[in-house]
Motif scaffolding. Structure first.
Motif, short mmCIF file in Angstrom:
data_model
loop_
_atom_site.label_atom_id
_atom_site.label_comp_id
_atom_site.label_asym_id
_atom_site.label_seq_id
_atom_site.Cartn_x
_atom_site.Cartn_y
_atom_site.Cartn_z
N VAL A 1 0.86 -1.19 0.00
CA VAL A 1 0.00 0.00 0.00
C VAL A 1 0.89 1.24 0.00
O VAL A 1 1.85 1.33 0.76
N LEU A 2 0.57 2.16 -0.87
CA LEU A 2 1.21 3.49 -0.87
C LEU A 2 0.07 4.48 -1.05
O LEU A 2 -0.61 4.49 -2.08
N THR A 3 -0.13 5.33 -0.04
CA THR A 3 -1.32 6.18 -0.06
C THR A 3 -1.10 7.42 0.80
O THR A 3 -0.12 7.50 1.57
N GLU A 4 -1.99 8.36 0.64
CA GLU A 4 -2.08 9.46 1.60
C GLU A 4 -3.45 9.34 2.25
O GLU A 4 -4.47 9.33 1.55
N ILE A 5 -3.47 9.22 3.56
CA ILE A 5 -4.70 8.95 4.28
C ILE A 5 -5.63 10.17 4.21
O ILE A 5 -5.22 11.29 4.55
N PRO A 6 -6.86 9.95 3.78
CA PRO A 6 -7.81 11.09 3.70
C PRO A 6 -8.07 11.68 5.09
O PRO A 6 -8.07 10.98 6.10
N ASP A 7 -8.24 12.98 5.10
CA ASP A 7 -8.59 13.65 6.37
C ASP A 7 -9.94 13.14 6.85
O ASP A 7 -10.84 12.83 6.05
N ASN A 8 -10.08 13.07 8.16
CA ASN A 8 -11.34 12.63 8.76
C ASN A 8 -11.99 13.85 9.40
O ASN A 8 -11.49 14.39 10.40
#
Length: 336
Positions: A142-149
């Protein structure tokens, strides 16, 4: 565990990682979640090396790594895409990614309610992370930028754990989605090989069974043929014996031979062993004259010996060689 799960990649031990520029935060999913952190400032290759070191230190063997990028590394955007049909959202995201991160950029998205979170990462950055983790033997899944919550503030550990959950659920957003498969092709190949070997062994066993059955049937057939041959020989002997009996019966009937003398004639005829033939029997009182042919002189001597075993007096009157055989006249005297 179902059979299908057996052929899926094992995501039961996943290492979620988040790097904020000063620290590395780790969240390992196993029987329970384990957390760790370490100070670090360095480049991408150094980041992969440090993660590999921490795995060795904690005894985490061959972890699958889910890396959450620091905010701002990727280009992100959130939109409702109100006028875009659901089946066209993917194409719309690609167009957006090309416009904002270049034509060779990687993109991914996730739909949250009515909103769509989009991410785009320049290809050179993607290759940099992929090469660094591959160099350190860390499988990056996995390579991602975590969405803001919007509902709660995410901590660094939350981001690491969220990346791990994306891997666990094979979810989005993930720039590696096209490269990661839930299927364990090694296990599938081994299973296919095992099935092939099993089929081969079953075919071999069947062939062996058929071979042994055929061998047994052949042996039985040969035994039957042998028995039939013996039966044929026996029947031939019976036929010869019956012919001899008929001949003796005819001889005795022509000469008014009594029953006792007939029994003697039968016994005399039975002493012939296939190498001696009687052609004529003449009776006169207690005397029989036997005219016949013998294959050899030894056969004639043996016949005389057998006659002497029950007759009072046996004498070879004359003999002569004729075409390799011996013609003879034997006179037998027996008691009434």
């Amino acid at each position: 565990m179902s059979i299908l799960n057996f052929f899926r990649n094992d995501f039961s031990k996943i290492l979620g990682v988040y790097f904020d520029g000063d620290k590395i935060f780790l969240a390992r999913l196993a029987e329970k979640i384990e957390f760790d952190e370490i100070n670090f400032t360095g480049d991408t290759n150094g980041l992969a090396e440090k993660i590999s070191y921490l795995c060795a230190k904690n005894g985490w063997e061959n972890p699958k790594v889910a890396l959450a990028l620091r905010e701002g590394t990727a280009v992100t955007f959130q939109s409702d895409f109100k006028n875009v049909p659901a089946n066209e959202i993917s194409d719309a995201v690609k167009i957006w990614a090309i416009a904002n991160a270049g034509k060779d950029s990687r993109c991914s998205f996730v739909k949250r309610g009515d909103e769509v979170w989009m991410e785009a990462l320049a290809e050179n950055l993607f290759e940099e992370y992929a090469a660094a983790f591959e160099k350190n033997s860390l499988p990056l899944c996995v390579l991602t930028e975590i969405p803001d919550n919007p509902e709660r503030q995410l901590t660094p550990f939350n981001r690491a754990e969220s990346a791990a959950e994306i891997a666990l659920n094979n979810a989005a957003p993930n720039f590696l989605t096209e490269k990661v498969s839930p299927w364990n092709f090694k296990r599938i190949a081994l299973a296919a090989a095992a099935v092939f070997l099993l089929a081969l062994s079953l075919v071999s066993a069947r062939l062996a069974h058929e071979y042994f059955s055929a061998s047994n049937n052949l042996a039985a057939a040969q035994e039957n043929l042998s028995a039939l041959g013996e039966l044929a020989a026996f029947r031939e002997s019976l036929d010869e014996y019956a012919a001899e009996m008929r001949k003796l019966n005819e001889l005795s009937a022509a000469q008014n031979v009594t029953a006792d003398k007939f029994n003697a004639l039968v016994k005399i005829g039975g002493l012939a062993d296939g190498k001696v033939w009687l052609d004529k029997i003449k009776t006169s009182g207690d005397t029989l004259e036997l005219t016949g042919t013998a294959d050899t002189s030894d056969a004639l001597r043996n016949y005389l010996s057998r006659l002497k075993s029950f007759a009072k007096n046996v004498r070879l009157e004359n003999s002569a060689v004729n075409d390799g055989q011996i013609d003879f006249l034997i006179r037998v005297t027996f008691q009434n």
